[in-house]
Write an enzyme that holds these catalytic residues in place. Structure first.
Site, PDB file in Angstrom:
ATOM      1  N   PRO A 260    -155.498 107.900   7.649  1.00  0.00           N
ATOM      2  CA  PRO A 260    -156.392 107.767   6.381  1.00  0.00           C
ATOM      3  C   PRO A 260    -157.092 109.161   6.070  1.00  0.00           C
ATOM      4  O   PRO A 260    -157.547 109.235   5.086  1.00  0.00           O
ATOM      5  CB  PRO A 260    -157.431 106.713   7.054  1.00  0.00           C
ATOM      6  CG  PRO A 260    -157.073 106.523   8.453  1.00  0.00           C
ATOM      7  CD  PRO A 260    -156.055 107.368   8.548  1.00  0.00           C
TER       8      PRO A 260
ATOM      9  N   GLU B 261    -157.715 104.539  18.211  1.00  0.00           N
ATOM     10  CA  GLU B 261    -158.687 105.272  17.204  1.00  0.00           C
ATOM     11  C   GLU B 261    -158.198 106.479  16.720  1.00  0.00           C
ATOM     12  O   GLU B 261    -158.917 107.172  15.865  1.00  0.00           O
ATOM     13  CB  GLU B 261    -159.680 105.416  18.408  1.00  0.00           C
ATOM     14  CG  GLU B 261    -160.664 104.434  18.856  1.00  0.00           C
ATOM     15  CD  GLU B 261    -160.926 103.316  17.542  1.00  0.00           C
ATOM     16  OE1 GLU B 261    -161.558 103.631  16.682  1.00  0.00           O
ATOM     17  OE2 GLU B 261    -160.553 102.028  17.494  1.00  0.00           O
TER      18      GLU B 261
ATOM     19  N   ARG C 248    -136.115 104.469  -3.155  1.00  0.00           N
ATOM     20  CA  ARG C 248    -135.778 103.974  -4.219  1.00  0.00           C
ATOM     21  C   ARG C 248    -135.480 105.296  -5.405  1.00  0.00           C
ATOM     22  O   ARG C 248    -134.825 105.085  -6.383  1.00  0.00           O
ATOM     23  CB  ARG C 248    -136.546 103.006  -4.770  1.00  0.00           C
ATOM     24  CG  ARG C 248    -137.847 103.440  -5.136  1.00  0.00           C
ATOM     25  CD  ARG C 248    -139.005 102.199  -5.316  1.00  0.00           C
ATOM     26  NE  ARG C 248    -138.685 101.480  -6.575  1.00  0.00           N
ATOM     27  CZ  ARG C 248    -138.875 102.067  -7.755  1.00  0.00           C
ATOM     28  NH1 ARG C 248    -139.487 103.420  -7.788  1.00  0.00           N
ATOM     29  NH2 ARG C 248    -138.283 101.272  -8.862  1.00  0.00           N
TER      30      ARG C 248
ATOM     31  N   ASP D 224    -140.588 103.121 -14.840  1.00  0.00           N
ATOM     32  CA  ASP D 224    -141.501 102.762 -13.668  1.00  0.00           C
ATOM     33  C   ASP D 224    -142.922 103.071 -13.986  1.00  0.00           C
ATOM     34  O   ASP D 224    -143.306 104.057 -14.533  1.00  0.00           O
ATOM     35  CB  ASP D 224    -141.501 103.532 -12.231  1.00  0.00           C
ATOM     36  CG  ASP D 224    -140.234 102.947 -11.358  1.00  0.00           C
ATOM     37  OD1 ASP D 224    -139.797 101.779 -11.989  1.00  0.00           O
ATOM     38  OD2 ASP D 224    -139.793 103.601 -10.580  1.00  0.00           O
TER      39      ASP D 224
HETATM   40  N1  ADE Z   1    -153.150 104.635   9.385  1.00  0.00           N
HETATM   41  C1  ADE Z   1    -154.260 104.066   9.384  1.00  0.00           C
HETATM   42  N2  ADE Z   1    -154.704 104.143   8.287  1.00  0.00           N
HETATM   43  C2  ADE Z   1    -153.894 104.649   7.173  1.00  0.00           C
HETATM   44  C3  ADE Z   1    -153.734 105.018   5.864  1.00  0.00           C
HETATM   45  N3  ADE Z   1    -154.830 104.489   5.084  1.00  0.00           N
HETATM   46  N4  ADE Z   1    -152.799 105.504   5.342  1.00  0.00           N
HETATM   47  C4  ADE Z   1    -152.008 106.177   6.319  1.00  0.00           C
HETATM   48  N5  ADE Z   1    -151.927 105.797   7.625  1.00  0.00           N
HETATM   49  C5  ADE Z   1    -152.950 105.016   8.013  1.00  0.00           C
END
Ligand code: ADE
Length: 235
Positions: free
Chosen positions: A92, A119, A157, A172
């Site tokens: 993230p 974590e 794709r 798309d």
């Molecule tokens: N791992 C945990 N959350 C994630 C996310 N939002 N994007 C990519 N990998 C992740």
């Protein structure tokens, strides 16, 4: 014809099996334009209990993925093929994945995807390995696998020859910065709801104009952020 090798490094590689064996990903493998190799990071742990995680230095909740199994897995897997390609860490904290990212990655000959759990990763994994960090959105998943699947699907794709019509990706949503226009198929009327006359008219010029207008309307109404980008780029 281009062919992409995907290497998936995960603590749960088996979750990818049904995914790569279905639908478009399977078709891509059958057409020999994509290949998928699953690798279990735990196999690379030299710990006698095959431990892959440990408590964070400095304290705090949760567990942290250790350097050794991840770095060994990466190095071993990279050596399995002479193509270098690009390696991605799903997190993230990465740059948000966009259609443009998918287009760029579809031109690679090899993509290595590293999925974490717990974590987080020992920071030295990031220091040591040449990883591009990618997030699929501003929310936290319990592992990178679902994110890797999103990325693979969006990339595969786009490989030429995978979908029946090359055009189908040009139309798309996002491919030209706009959302896709509404689509209809038979019957022409369902429970009183009719297909717009223009689509039954056979007038291709009119159909194209209608679709463009619908795409613009949708984008304006639903995604003012995208609309702003487009109108700014025009002026
Ligand atoms: N791992 C945990 N959350 C994630 C996310 N939002 N994007 C990519 N990998 C992740």
């Amino acid at each position: 014809m281009s062919r992409i090798r995907f290497d998936l490094l995960s603590l749960f590689p088996e979750v990818f099996r049904p995914f790569v064996n279905a639908s478009i990903l399977r078709i891509a493998a059958e057409k020999q334009v994509a290949e998928y190799h699953l690798h279990d990071i735990r196999q690379y742990s030299r710990d006698k209990h095959k431990k892959v995680d440990d408590k964070p230095y400095g304290g705090g909740p949760g567990m942290v993925l250790r350097c050794e199994p991840v770095v060994s897995a990466y190095e071993d897997v990279q050596n399995m093929d002479e193509r270098t390609g690009t390696a991605i860490l799903l997190t993230p904290q990465g740059k948000t994945f966009q259609q443009e990212t998918a287009k760029r990655l579809a031109r690679e000959e090899r993509i290595t995807l590293l999925c974490g759990h717990y974590e987080g990763f020992d920071e030295r994994i990031r220091d040591m390995l040449p990883l591009e960090e990618i997030s699929i959105g501003d929310y936290v998943l319990s592992g990178g696998e679902a994110a890797a699947m999103v990325l693979i699907d969006a990339v595969v794709r786009l490989i030429p020859g995978v979908l029946g019509h090359e055009e189908s990706t040009n139309n798309d949503s996002f491919s030209d910065g706009l959302l896709e226009y509404p689509q209809y198929t038979r019957p022409p009327e369902f429970r009183g709801l009719k297909v717009p006359d223009v689509l039954l008219s056979g007038n291709h010029k009119e159909i194209e104009l209608w679709r463009r207008a619908q795409s613009e309307k949708r984008t304006y109404e639903r995604r003012s952020d995208l609309w702003k980008d487009i109108t700014q780029n025009r002026s």
